[in-house]
Motif scaffolding. Sequence first.
Motif, PDB file in Angstrom:
ATOM      1  N   UNK A 226       0.725  -1.270   0.251  1.00 60.88           N
ATOM      2  CA  UNK A 226       0.197  -0.130   0.119  1.00 60.88           C
ATOM      3  C   UNK A 226       1.244   1.208  -0.129  1.00 60.88           C
ATOM      4  N   UNK A 227       1.884   1.283   0.688  1.00 59.55           N
ATOM      5  CA  UNK A 227       2.747   2.497   0.959  1.00 59.55           C
ATOM      6  C   UNK A 227       3.160   2.517  -0.267  1.00 59.55           C
ATOM      7  N   UNK A 228       3.435   1.552  -1.367  1.00 57.31           N
ATOM      8  CA  UNK A 228       4.877   1.938  -2.452  1.00 57.31           C
ATOM      9  C   UNK A 228       4.167   1.120  -3.648  1.00 57.31           C
ATOM     10  N   UNK A 229       3.554   1.968  -4.028  1.00 57.68           N
ATOM     11  CA  UNK A 229       2.193   1.374  -5.183  1.00 57.68           C
ATOM     12  C   UNK A 229       3.008   1.873  -6.849  1.00 57.68           C
ATOM     13  N   UNK A 230       2.872   0.958  -7.608  1.00 59.22           N
ATOM     14  CA  UNK A 230       3.554   1.388  -8.841  1.00 59.22           C
ATOM     15  C   UNK A 230       3.121   3.017  -8.976  1.00 59.22           C
ATOM     16  N   UNK A 231       3.877   3.386  -9.871  1.00 57.57           N
ATOM     17  CA  UNK A 231       4.495   5.264 -10.039  1.00 57.57           C
ATOM     18  C   UNK A 231       3.113   5.164 -10.187  1.00 57.57           C
ATOM     19  N   UNK A 232       2.272   4.595 -11.751  1.00 58.01           N
ATOM     20  CA  UNK A 232       1.438   5.286 -12.257  1.00 58.01           C
ATOM     21  C   UNK A 232      -0.427   5.410 -10.829  1.00 58.01           C
ATOM     22  N   UNK A 233      -0.041   4.660  -9.895  1.00 54.45           N
ATOM     23  CA  UNK A 233      -1.085   4.549  -8.362  1.00 54.45           C
ATOM     24  C   UNK A 233      -0.290   5.404  -7.434  1.00 54.45           C
ATOM     25  N   UNK A 234       0.369   6.101  -8.114  1.00 56.01           N
ATOM     26  CA  UNK A 234       1.028   6.849  -6.400  1.00 56.01           C
ATOM     27  C   UNK A 234       1.060   8.098  -7.135  1.00 56.01           C
ATOM     28  N   UNK A 235       0.897   8.440  -8.471  1.00 55.10           N
ATOM     29  CA  UNK A 235       1.226   9.911  -9.380  1.00 55.10           C
ATOM     30  C   UNK A 235      -0.218   9.826  -9.134  1.00 55.10           C
ATOM     31  N   UNK A 236      -1.454   9.068  -9.086  1.00 54.71           N
ATOM     32  CA  UNK A 236      -2.918   9.256  -9.196  1.00 54.71           C
ATOM     33  C   UNK A 236      -3.185   9.424  -7.543  1.00 54.71           C
ATOM     34  N   UNK A 237      -2.889   9.138  -6.673  1.00 55.66           N
ATOM     35  CA  UNK A 237      -2.618   8.930  -4.802  1.00 55.66           C
ATOM     36  C   UNK A 237      -2.415  11.161  -4.777  1.00 55.66           C
ATOM     37  N   UNK A 238      -1.186  10.623  -5.592  1.00 51.32           N
ATOM     38  CA  UNK A 238      -0.647  12.319  -4.779  1.00 51.32           C
ATOM     39  C   UNK A 238      -2.033  13.583  -5.517  1.00 51.32           C
ATOM     40  N   UNK A 239      -2.055  13.037  -7.325  1.00 49.92           N
ATOM     41  CA  UNK A 239      -2.890  14.426  -7.541  1.00 49.92           C
ATOM     42  C   UNK A 239      -4.697  14.707  -6.776  1.00 49.92           C
ATOM     43  N   UNK A 240      -4.702  13.158  -6.351  1.00 49.64           N
ATOM     44  CA  UNK A 240      -6.226  13.372  -5.242  1.00 49.64           C
ATOM     45  C   UNK A 240      -6.110  13.605  -4.360  1.00 49.64           C
TER      46      UNK A 240
END
Lengths: 273, 312
Positions: B15-29
């Motif tokens: 959960x803490x280190x998801x894939x690069x796309x997931x982390x970007x989406x999370x950052x935007x959210x």
Amino acid sequence: MRVKLPFSPWHLLLMPLALLFVLPLVQMVATSFMTSAEINHFPPKLIPTALHLEGYRALLSETPVLTWLGNTVLVSTISVLGHLILCSTAGYGFARLKFAGSGLAFLAVVATVMIPMQLLMIPTYLMFARIGIVDTLAAAFVPWLASAFGIFLMRQFFLSLPGELEEAARLDGAGTWRTFVSVVLPLARPALATLTVFTLLSSWNDLLWPLVAISDDHRFTLQVGLASFQGTRRTEWSQLMAGNVIATVPLILAFLFAQKRFVATMAFTGLKG
Amino acid sequence: MALTFAVSPRAASKARRPGPRGSALRRHLTGWAFAGPATLLVVGLSLFPAGWAFVISQAKWNGIAPATMVGWRNYEQLAQDPDMLAASGHTLLLTVLFVPSSIVLGILLAVALNQRIRLIGFYRTCIFVPYVASAAATGILAGFVFNPQFGAVNEVFRHLGIPAQQFLESPSQALYIVCLIALWGQVGFTTVVYLAALQDIPRELVEAATVDGAGKFRVFRHVTLPELRPVTVFTAVWQTITAMQLFDLIYTTTRGGPLNSTQTIVYYIYELAFQTQRLGYGAAAAYVLFAVTLLLTLVVIWYSRRRGAEVF
């Protein structure tokens, strides 16, 4: 240790001006404790013979002034809380978090500063009428839940904070929200105090918008209530001044107790706003 | 139990280190979760209504019967409306009187309050405190102080041998009195701003000039005033907006009277839209106010810059 200062000619300018600024307020308080006979006495008196409470009693029995006071306290409290929560999170978002559309969103927020409230009051009234909150207290506080000025103020503050503490918190495994609440917010106390004073002054003293949005006299804010009372009782001076005292003394006391904070807020509005 | 222990660290790290796309989406959210609510509220309660106000300004509408679109006719009518022209005249006169006075008084008071003399705390408190009183209360109080029969001002005049004046009840005096009252309530603000600016001026600057043999007045003229210039641009803009949008004070002193002599643009808009229900016409007047304020703000900025460059 007291340093003895020589008499300065500045006193000759400052003493009369200081009195000019403060004496009307003193007369307001004094008149609120006078009887009508004392007010109409010729030549006029500055000091009442005793603390007559007729003005206050008449005001309390003829108007729901305590309800108005309660409404104003409620509207101001919600406005301040709204500002503290929404503007600090938004300010932090714009200052520290990189997300898609943040530049455009911040630009839109800043652009709204130019639009005067007077232009917005007609459509806002119609909008609020459509969702059914005209003539409720919500109409008075919803436009005050957040402001472009508040977002800007908090963003400026967060930009001026060094980022190391947040980095350290993140390395310790705290998420963005945890970092914000337990590391950043405690450091932001001065900015939050400025935001509180700004919102309190604006929401407590606003007349035009609640005058437009509220017509039921049990939902009036103090300013609206007093203005409408004045419209019907132009000559009941002890009652009018009693109402004025109720409307202004809370903020004046707050000012006297936290003068530094108020002055800092006014200066911030001027130098950085 | 043991199984849970074995599994949960891996799940957590996932959960803490998801894939690069997931982390970007999370950052935007996350970013939008922080900035979104306030942005939506502020923009939604200004840009959208501003657009709607423009549509309304092109209509003839009382808010109840269906609106008829009339194009630019409201604006054409405003240009010939004697009430609108009078209101604009009053507003401009008020602005021209109020803005320079509040700046000059603000600088003067700030310099005075920057002295290290006895009672300075008392003086500061006295001069700042009217700013926290609401304009509505100030207006009601002014009605008492300037009352022609038993007001304090006429009482002072009587002692000085000046004949009693009508003040707010005189069509030729009311606007000036309103301006005076507005100054009483607002000068505390410009004073605080200038005081803060004065205290921001580096001491070395003043000391260097004094060492060079400049007198107090020359130091003020050639060192202090130029340092205050950027602040003056701001106070000029701010006070222009304040004067252009004056309403509360007028509502609780004269309600636009006597004989419409204190009717300002904002007061006229209020009457049009909320007293006589001429929403379209009122919205058009509000757009005129917006345009004039914007124009005047630009003029003030341009003028302060240019004049600043010449004088100093």
